[in-house]
Design a protein around this motif. Sequence first.
Motif, mmCIF file in Angstrom:
data_model
loop_
_atom_site.group_PDB
_atom_site.id
_atom_site.type_symbol
_atom_site.label_atom_id
_atom_site.label_comp_id
_atom_site.label_asym_id
_atom_site.label_seq_id
_atom_site.Cartn_x
_atom_site.Cartn_y
_atom_site.Cartn_z
ATOM 1 N N ALA A 3 3.657 17.088 8.340
ATOM 2 C CA ALA A 3 3.797 15.712 7.193
ATOM 3 C C ALA A 3 5.040 15.166 7.276
ATOM 4 O O ALA A 3 5.381 13.871 7.089
ATOM 5 N N VAL A 4 6.271 15.856 7.617
ATOM 6 C CA VAL A 4 7.538 15.382 7.606
ATOM 7 C C VAL A 4 7.681 14.355 8.685
ATOM 8 O O VAL A 4 8.390 13.064 8.052
ATOM 9 N N LEU A 5 7.146 14.373 9.858
ATOM 10 C CA LEU A 5 7.200 13.209 10.974
ATOM 11 C C LEU A 5 6.483 11.855 10.302
ATOM 12 O O LEU A 5 6.934 10.786 10.770
ATOM 13 N N PHE A 6 5.552 11.814 9.326
ATOM 14 C CA PHE A 6 5.039 10.710 8.791
ATOM 15 C C PHE A 6 6.009 10.274 7.668
ATOM 16 O O PHE A 6 5.829 9.191 7.257
ATOM 17 N N LEU A 7 6.978 10.965 7.193
ATOM 18 C CA LEU A 7 7.588 10.591 5.990
ATOM 19 C C LEU A 7 8.868 10.134 6.101
ATOM 20 O O LEU A 7 9.916 9.429 5.297
ATOM 21 N N LEU A 8 9.718 10.511 7.542
ATOM 22 C CA LEU A 8 10.618 9.955 7.926
ATOM 23 C C LEU A 8 11.135 8.393 7.797
ATOM 24 O O LEU A 8 10.239 7.768 8.223
ATOM 25 N N GLY A 9 12.083 8.166 7.235
ATOM 26 C CA GLY A 9 12.619 6.941 7.076
ATOM 27 C C GLY A 9 11.757 6.114 5.793
ATOM 28 O O GLY A 9 12.337 4.945 5.538
ATOM 29 N N THR A 10 11.010 6.857 4.969
ATOM 30 C CA THR A 10 10.485 6.186 3.616
ATOM 31 C C THR A 10 11.688 5.833 2.623
ATOM 32 O O THR A 10 12.519 6.657 2.447
ATOM 33 N N ASN A 27 7.226 2.559 3.962
ATOM 34 C CA ASN A 27 7.145 3.681 4.737
ATOM 35 C C ASN A 27 7.227 2.906 6.169
ATOM 36 O O ASN A 27 6.238 2.188 6.547
ATOM 37 N N PRO A 28 8.342 2.908 7.071
ATOM 38 C CA PRO A 28 8.247 2.001 8.064
ATOM 39 C C PRO A 28 7.485 2.603 9.123
ATOM 40 O O PRO A 28 6.799 1.977 10.225
ATOM 41 N N ASN A 29 6.498 3.887 9.123
ATOM 42 C CA ASN A 29 5.602 4.353 9.811
ATOM 43 C C ASN A 29 4.182 3.825 9.700
ATOM 44 O O ASN A 29 3.143 4.408 10.325
ATOM 45 N N GLN A 30 4.110 3.077 8.645
ATOM 46 C CA GLN A 30 2.721 2.620 8.115
ATOM 47 C C GLN A 30 2.351 1.649 9.274
ATOM 48 O O GLN A 30 2.916 0.528 9.509
ATOM 49 N N VAL A 31 0.976 1.751 9.644
ATOM 50 C CA VAL A 31 0.607 0.986 10.609
ATOM 51 C C VAL A 31 -0.343 -0.143 9.937
ATOM 52 O O VAL A 31 -0.443 -1.343 10.189
ATOM 53 N N SER A 32 -1.309 0.323 8.897
ATOM 54 C CA SER A 32 -2.294 -0.357 8.252
ATOM 55 C C SER A 32 -2.574 0.019 6.811
ATOM 56 O O SER A 32 -2.357 1.179 6.742
ATOM 57 N N ALA A 33 -3.046 -0.753 5.969
ATOM 58 C CA ALA A 33 -3.369 -0.312 4.545
ATOM 59 C C ALA A 33 -4.609 -1.042 4.270
ATOM 60 O O ALA A 33 -4.715 -2.229 4.564
ATOM 61 N N CYS A 34 -5.378 -0.544 3.302
ATOM 62 C CA CYS A 34 -6.567 -1.191 2.591
ATOM 63 C C CYS A 34 -5.898 -2.050 1.338
ATOM 64 O O CYS A 34 -4.901 -1.929 1.183
ATOM 65 N N GLY A 35 -6.649 -2.875 0.944
ATOM 66 C CA GLY A 35 -6.475 -3.606 -0.205
ATOM 67 C C GLY A 35 -6.116 -3.026 -1.537
ATOM 68 O O GLY A 35 -5.244 -3.535 -2.332
ATOM 69 N N CYS A 36 -6.908 -1.875 -1.674
ATOM 70 C CA CYS A 36 -6.768 -1.036 -2.804
ATOM 71 C C CYS A 36 -5.510 -0.336 -2.829
ATOM 72 O O CYS A 36 -5.207 0.124 -3.921
ATOM 73 N N GLY A 37 -4.984 0.077 -2.043
ATOM 74 C CA GLY A 37 -3.899 0.869 -1.596
ATOM 75 C C GLY A 37 -3.975 2.260 -1.745
ATOM 76 O O GLY A 37 -2.994 2.960 -1.734
#
Length: 49
Positions: A3-10, A27-37
């Motif tokens: 999971a650390v690889l997904f949180l680096l840079g947050t 989080n700069p690693n976020q590609v997309s998100a739904c409207g509800c969060g």
Amino acid sequence: PKAVLFLLGTEMDYKADKMQAQFVFNNPNQVSACGCGESVELRPAKIDG
């Protein structure tokens, strides 16, 4: 450890205004998100080296 690889840079910040106070995560690693969060898509961070 995976999971650390997904949180680096947050970045975490605290915002407060008249109506609410909350922690905000950028989080700069976020590609997309739904409207509800509740649902997000992340990519692993690229490690130089």
